[in-house]
Design a protein around this motif. Sequence first.
Motif, mmCIF file in Angstrom:
data_model
loop_
_atom_site.group_PDB
_atom_site.id
_atom_site.type_symbol
_atom_site.label_atom_id
_atom_site.label_comp_id
_atom_site.label_asym_id
_atom_site.label_seq_id
_atom_site.Cartn_x
_atom_site.Cartn_y
_atom_site.Cartn_z
ATOM 1 N N ILE A 66 -45.856 -7.850 -17.422
ATOM 2 C CA ILE A 66 -45.478 -6.931 -16.878
ATOM 3 C C ILE A 66 -45.393 -5.288 -18.114
ATOM 4 O O ILE A 66 -45.774 -4.548 -17.804
ATOM 5 C CB ILE A 66 -44.377 -7.010 -15.855
ATOM 6 C CG1 ILE A 66 -45.001 -7.774 -14.850
ATOM 7 C CG2 ILE A 66 -44.613 -5.408 -15.691
ATOM 8 C CD1 ILE A 66 -43.930 -8.615 -13.398
ATOM 9 N N LYS A 67 -44.586 -5.685 -19.020
ATOM 10 C CA LYS A 67 -43.947 -4.517 -20.282
ATOM 11 C C LYS A 67 -45.068 -4.629 -20.445
ATOM 12 O O LYS A 67 -45.148 -3.474 -20.994
ATOM 13 C CB LYS A 67 -43.021 -5.407 -21.300
ATOM 14 C CG LYS A 67 -42.552 -4.169 -21.521
ATOM 15 C CD LYS A 67 -40.909 -4.636 -22.170
ATOM 16 C CE LYS A 67 -40.577 -3.594 -22.890
ATOM 17 N NZ LYS A 67 -39.222 -4.496 -23.524
ATOM 18 N N SER A 68 -45.787 -5.726 -21.339
ATOM 19 C CA SER A 68 -47.250 -5.165 -22.193
ATOM 20 C C SER A 68 -48.569 -4.069 -21.381
ATOM 21 O O SER A 68 -49.080 -3.216 -21.401
ATOM 22 C CB SER A 68 -47.853 -6.611 -22.732
ATOM 23 O OG SER A 68 -48.547 -6.850 -21.752
ATOM 24 N N VAL A 69 -48.605 -4.059 -20.036
ATOM 25 C CA VAL A 69 -49.516 -3.490 -19.209
ATOM 26 C C VAL A 69 -48.471 -1.997 -19.028
ATOM 27 O O VAL A 69 -49.521 -1.060 -19.212
ATOM 28 C CB VAL A 69 -49.363 -4.453 -17.685
ATOM 29 C CG1 VAL A 69 -50.244 -2.799 -16.984
ATOM 30 C CG2 VAL A 69 -49.971 -5.724 -18.164
ATOM 31 N N TRP A 70 -47.898 -2.148 -18.396
ATOM 32 C CA TRP A 70 -46.853 -0.389 -18.683
ATOM 33 C C TRP A 70 -46.894 0.111 -19.472
ATOM 34 O O TRP A 70 -47.063 1.593 -19.758
ATOM 35 C CB TRP A 70 -45.932 -0.273 -17.616
ATOM 36 C CG TRP A 70 -44.540 -1.594 -17.795
ATOM 37 C CD1 TRP A 70 -43.971 -2.731 -17.367
ATOM 38 C CD2 TRP A 70 -43.511 -0.586 -18.855
ATOM 39 N NE1 TRP A 70 -42.421 -2.713 -18.313
ATOM 40 C CE2 TRP A 70 -42.264 -1.677 -18.570
ATOM 41 C CE3 TRP A 70 -43.805 0.390 -19.946
ATOM 42 C CZ2 TRP A 70 -41.326 -1.355 -19.956
ATOM 43 C CZ3 TRP A 70 -42.296 0.807 -20.930
ATOM 44 C CH2 TRP A 70 -41.125 -0.465 -20.584
ATOM 45 N N SER A 71 -46.379 -0.206 -20.842
ATOM 46 C CA SER A 71 -46.497 0.049 -22.123
ATOM 47 C C SER A 71 -47.578 0.366 -22.701
ATOM 48 O O SER A 71 -48.322 1.672 -23.366
ATOM 49 C CB SER A 71 -45.267 -1.048 -23.656
ATOM 50 O OG SER A 71 -44.128 -1.391 -22.527
ATOM 51 N N SER A 72 -48.905 0.088 -22.225
ATOM 52 C CA SER A 72 -50.030 0.637 -22.781
ATOM 53 C C SER A 72 -50.457 1.510 -21.884
ATOM 54 O O SER A 72 -51.073 2.872 -22.354
ATOM 55 C CB SER A 72 -51.330 -0.338 -22.165
ATOM 56 O OG SER A 72 -51.093 -0.674 -20.489
ATOM 57 N N ASP A 73 -49.641 2.485 -21.170
ATOM 58 C CA ASP A 73 -50.520 3.242 -19.991
ATOM 59 C C ASP A 73 -49.219 4.594 -20.376
ATOM 60 O O ASP A 73 -48.152 4.011 -20.171
ATOM 61 C CB ASP A 73 -49.718 3.072 -18.935
ATOM 62 C CG ASP A 73 -50.676 4.291 -18.113
ATOM 63 O OD1 ASP A 73 -52.125 4.519 -17.621
ATOM 64 O OD2 ASP A 73 -49.784 5.001 -17.407
ATOM 65 N N GLU A 74 -49.637 5.405 -21.040
ATOM 66 C CA GLU A 74 -48.459 6.482 -21.331
ATOM 67 C C GLU A 74 -48.065 7.405 -20.846
ATOM 68 O O GLU A 74 -46.382 7.561 -20.315
ATOM 69 C CB GLU A 74 -49.545 7.576 -22.285
ATOM 70 C CG GLU A 74 -49.895 7.356 -23.309
ATOM 71 C CD GLU A 74 -48.557 7.000 -24.415
ATOM 72 O OE1 GLU A 74 -47.711 7.201 -24.533
ATOM 73 O OE2 GLU A 74 -48.517 5.858 -25.428
ATOM 74 N N LYS A 75 -48.047 7.522 -19.456
ATOM 75 C CA LYS A 75 -47.673 8.329 -18.188
ATOM 76 C C LYS A 75 -46.679 6.812 -17.707
ATOM 77 O O LYS A 75 -45.569 7.805 -17.361
ATOM 78 C CB LYS A 75 -48.665 8.049 -16.980
ATOM 79 C CG LYS A 75 -48.281 8.856 -16.387
ATOM 80 C CD LYS A 75 -49.215 9.079 -15.005
ATOM 81 C CE LYS A 75 -48.393 10.118 -13.675
ATOM 82 N NZ LYS A 75 -49.182 10.984 -12.627
ATOM 83 N N ILE A 76 -47.224 5.753 -17.377
ATOM 84 C CA ILE A 76 -45.909 5.358 -16.996
ATOM 85 C C ILE A 76 -44.514 4.914 -18.114
ATOM 86 O O ILE A 76 -43.548 4.389 -17.395
ATOM 87 C CB ILE A 76 -45.995 3.446 -16.488
ATOM 88 C CG1 ILE A 76 -47.332 3.773 -15.484
ATOM 89 C CG2 ILE A 76 -45.315 2.651 -15.574
ATOM 90 C CD1 ILE A 76 -47.936 2.700 -14.706
ATOM 91 N N LYS A 77 -45.037 4.800 -19.063
ATOM 92 C CA LYS A 77 -43.750 4.316 -20.166
ATOM 93 C C LYS A 77 -43.366 5.273 -20.418
ATOM 94 O O LYS A 77 -42.073 5.343 -20.415
ATOM 95 C CB LYS A 77 -44.752 4.262 -21.109
ATOM 96 C CG LYS A 77 -44.037 3.748 -22.786
ATOM 97 C CD LYS A 77 -44.875 3.891 -23.909
ATOM 98 C CE LYS A 77 -44.092 3.377 -25.451
ATOM 99 N NZ LYS A 77 -45.206 3.178 -26.664
ATOM 100 N N ASN A 78 -43.847 7.087 -20.044
ATOM 101 C CA ASN A 78 -43.307 8.088 -20.156
ATOM 102 C C ASN A 78 -41.832 8.105 -18.743
ATOM 103 O O ASN A 78 -40.713 8.322 -19.429
ATOM 104 C CB ASN A 78 -43.526 9.482 -20.146
ATOM 105 C CG ASN A 78 -42.746 10.705 -20.365
ATOM 106 O OD1 ASN A 78 -42.622 10.742 -21.525
ATOM 107 N ND2 ASN A 78 -42.668 11.676 -18.976
#
Length: 337
Positions: free
Chosen positions: A192-204
């Motif tokens: 889950i963390k690797s998935v959201w970390s790969s998206d700049e918008k969600i990561k921000n």
Amino acid sequence: MKSFKFFVGVDVSKSTLDFSIYQFENLVYHKSIPNEILDIKEILKEFKQIPTYKNSNTVFGMENTGVYCNLLISVLQKAKSNFTVENATHIRNSLGNIRGKTDKIDSQRIATFLFKNRDRLNFWKPKRPIIEELKNLTTLRTRLSSIQVALKTPLKENAIYISKTSTKQHQSICQNTINSISSDLENLNNLIKSVWSSDEKIKNLMKIITSVPSIGEVTALHIILNSNEFEDIKTGKKFACYAGVAPFHYKSGTSVSKKTRVSNIANKKMKTLLHMCAVTAMRSSVEMKDYFIKKTQVEGKNKMLVLNAIRSKLILRVFSCVKANRLYECENFNTDG
């Protein structure tokens, strides 16, 4: 504003779909089919045999039944049909006193709802694929966590009431399963963390939300998913209502005067996560601890009422930071009240 002539209510279940078509207020068609893509495509072709029926003058409606809606949604989306996916409680409450329940009746009620609310329907909009993926993964995480708790809790409780020999025996039998679930949860959390970390918008967004003290990654991700990246729910007050945190008055004339309380209509999972955040804030934050003591011991307010106020404060801080697109800074927020 689109003008619709046909209103198609669809009762969705795991195995079947019930279609009821109203031409304004008159029922003109009903049929039940298997919940399969080929059958859905065939019935859409069949609809075209109805006089004056067109895709452009028709609106479809269904209750949100989770993954069971997915096949119908995918076909309607490819056909560029107008459709809405509504909360079942919202549909039921809008129709007044209702009696009886069958799949056919439910589809007719959905069609009636569409006709009555034709001028203010919220049409379905696709979410980003990564949001759908994260929703599925977090649902799986919740399911695994529930299984883990269902195993661990009885073992812990039984240790008080049964013999030590039986306790050790039960723990030995379940230990491999518990260890396996723990390992699966760890792998799932990393995924889950690797998935959201790969998206700049969600990561921000995750960075901004977790900058608010006591808000962790799990709660932050649930806020993002439930608000559809703050697109569907744009204000803290609306999200507080959605999560069952906003208080409502219950007064009428001189005969009805109940305590102001939160509504039972809420996302219970989100409410639970916010409650844990509020308890953590009350224990670890000097500011929140002082606020809790002031309200409970000095002003004599109910402890749960004050905890609910802390939940509201956390929500408002999250939405304020997201709106301003900046990290949380303590001096910018007033917690009095």
